[in-house]
Design an enzyme around this catalytic site. Structure first.
Site, PDB file in Angstrom:
ATOM      1  N   ARG A  62     -36.976  32.528  42.015  1.00 54.90           N
ATOM      2  CA  ARG A  62     -35.714  32.730  42.741  1.00 54.90           C
ATOM      3  C   ARG A  62     -34.749  33.629  41.992  1.00 54.90           C
ATOM      4  O   ARG A  62     -33.750  34.090  42.554  1.00 54.90           O
ATOM      5  CB  ARG A  62     -35.088  31.366  43.089  1.00 54.90           C
ATOM      6  CG  ARG A  62     -35.886  30.617  44.150  1.00 54.90           C
ATOM      7  CD  ARG A  62     -35.350  29.209  44.377  1.00 54.90           C
ATOM      8  NE  ARG A  62     -35.464  28.360  43.217  1.00 54.90           N
ATOM      9  CZ  ARG A  62     -36.544  27.640  42.904  1.00 54.90           C
ATOM     10  NH1 ARG A  62     -37.601  27.684  43.676  1.00 54.90           N
ATOM     11  NH2 ARG A  62     -36.553  26.896  41.815  1.00 54.90           N
ATOM     12  N   GLU A  99     -36.880  20.646  33.544  1.00 59.64           N
ATOM     13  CA  GLU A  99     -36.308  19.380  34.022  1.00 59.64           C
ATOM     14  C   GLU A  99     -37.457  18.534  34.602  1.00 59.64           C
ATOM     15  O   GLU A  99     -37.475  17.325  34.508  1.00 59.64           O
ATOM     16  CB  GLU A  99     -35.262  19.669  35.107  1.00 59.64           C
ATOM     17  CG  GLU A  99     -34.435  18.462  35.511  1.00 59.64           C
ATOM     18  CD  GLU A  99     -33.572  18.734  36.737  1.00 59.64           C
ATOM     19  OE1 GLU A  99     -33.572  19.882  37.231  1.00 59.64           O
ATOM     20  OE2 GLU A  99     -32.916  17.796  37.207  1.00 59.64           O
TER      21      GLU A  99
HETATM   22  P1  AMP Z   1     -34.283  24.742  33.100  1.00 53.99           P
HETATM   23  O1  AMP Z   1     -35.318  25.436  32.258  1.00 53.99           O
HETATM   24  O2  AMP Z   1     -34.357  23.252  32.939  1.00 53.99           O
HETATM   25  O3  AMP Z   1     -32.900  25.288  32.874  1.00 53.99           O
HETATM   26  O4  AMP Z   1     -34.674  25.002  34.608  1.00 53.99           O
HETATM   27  C1  AMP Z   1     -34.307  26.176  35.259  1.00 53.99           C
HETATM   28  C2  AMP Z   1     -35.396  26.683  36.144  1.00 53.99           C
HETATM   29  O5  AMP Z   1     -36.017  25.663  36.900  1.00 53.99           O
HETATM   30  C3  AMP Z   1     -34.850  27.701  37.130  1.00 53.99           C
HETATM   31  O6  AMP Z   1     -35.776  28.776  37.228  1.00 53.99           O
HETATM   32  C4  AMP Z   1     -34.735  26.929  38.422  1.00 53.99           C
HETATM   33  O7  AMP Z   1     -35.220  27.698  39.509  1.00 53.99           O
HETATM   34  C5  AMP Z   1     -35.581  25.673  38.247  1.00 53.99           C
HETATM   35  N1  AMP Z   1     -34.835  24.428  38.442  1.00 53.99           N
HETATM   36  C6  AMP Z   1     -34.655  23.436  37.520  1.00 53.99           C
HETATM   37  N2  AMP Z   1     -33.993  22.407  38.023  1.00 53.99           N
HETATM   38  C7  AMP Z   1     -33.715  22.731  39.303  1.00 53.99           C
HETATM   39  C8  AMP Z   1     -33.023  22.078  40.368  1.00 53.99           C
HETATM   40  N3  AMP Z   1     -32.496  20.865  40.211  1.00 53.99           N
HETATM   41  N4  AMP Z   1     -32.920  22.717  41.552  1.00 53.99           N
HETATM   42  C9  AMP Z   1     -33.445  23.947  41.716  1.00 53.99           C
HETATM   43  N5  AMP Z   1     -34.122  24.621  40.765  1.00 53.99           N
HETATM   44  C10 AMP Z   1     -34.255  24.021  39.572  1.00 53.99           C
END
Ligand code: AMP
Length: 176
Positions: A62, A99
């Site tokens: 995205r 996450e």
């Molecule tokens: P992080 O590495 O934990 O910061 O996760 C960020 C990545 O995971 C991004 O590329 C987001 O598209 C996706 N992502 C993580 N958590 C979510 C969420 N709650 N909603 C949508 N996308 C998420």
């Protein structure tokens, strides 16, 4: 008046129980909201840094429509940080925790040169692992990250702490 936040669709327990997924699809599907998102992120990046980055690194998937459009608007190059196994040729790779689960990202080694200044763009800053891994890839190739821009930040996951030392802009913040 275009209200971006109301165009984020919150999907409970997706893709795993306990995660509130922030779906940016409705923003991308609305020309007014997409424009407002792109304009807001572009202004945010310009406020972060006047050093003049020459490239945007967009994170799969995205981050692609956001980073690609911002790169076009700012007349800078576009680099794709892709999930493992999608890119031909020589790449650099970094693994990280999400996450939900874990993953690896790759960048072709020919698309960032030593000394290149880049901005990193994605849709969501959650724990910061994805963005931090992307910065590692840029560093491995001798580039310098001038800042990060996100459409939205999940403030309760403290991703900014993972990116300590970097400039970070997010257009919206969610606390649940
Ligand atoms: P992080 O590495 O934990 O910061 O996760 C960020 C990545 O995971 C991004 O590329 C987001 O598209 C996706 N992502 C993580 N958590 C979510 C969420 N709650 N909603 C949508 N996308 C998420």
């Amino acid at each position: 008046m275009v209200d971006l936040k109301s165009y984020i669709r919150e999907v409970p327990d997706f893709p795993t129980p306990g995660v509130s997924f922030k779906d940016i699809g409705p923003i991308l599907a609305s020309p007014q909201h997409f424009q407002k998102a792109i304009n807001g992120m572009t202004v945010g990046l310009c406020m972060l840094s006047d050093k003049g980055a020459s490239k945007i690194v967009a994170i799969e998937s995205r981050g692609f429509p956001l980073g690609g459009t911002i790169a076009y608007k700012m007349c800078v190059g576009l680099v794709l940080a892709r999930k493992k196994g999608k890119l031909p040729g020589k790449t650099v790779i970094a693994s990280y925790a999400l996450e939900y689960g874990s993953a690896s990202l790759e960048i072709q080694d020919s698309v960032i040169s030593k000394g290149d200044r880049v901005w990193v763009v994605d849709d969501v800053l959650a724990t910061g692992g994805t963005a931090f891994a992307t910065a590692e890839l840029v560093c491995q190739l001798g580039g310098v990250v001038d800042g990060f821009a996100f459409l939205l930040e999940l403030s309760f996951l403290h991703g900014r702490e993972k990116l300590k030392g970097y400039d970070v802009f997010s257009l919206m913040s969610f606390d649940t």
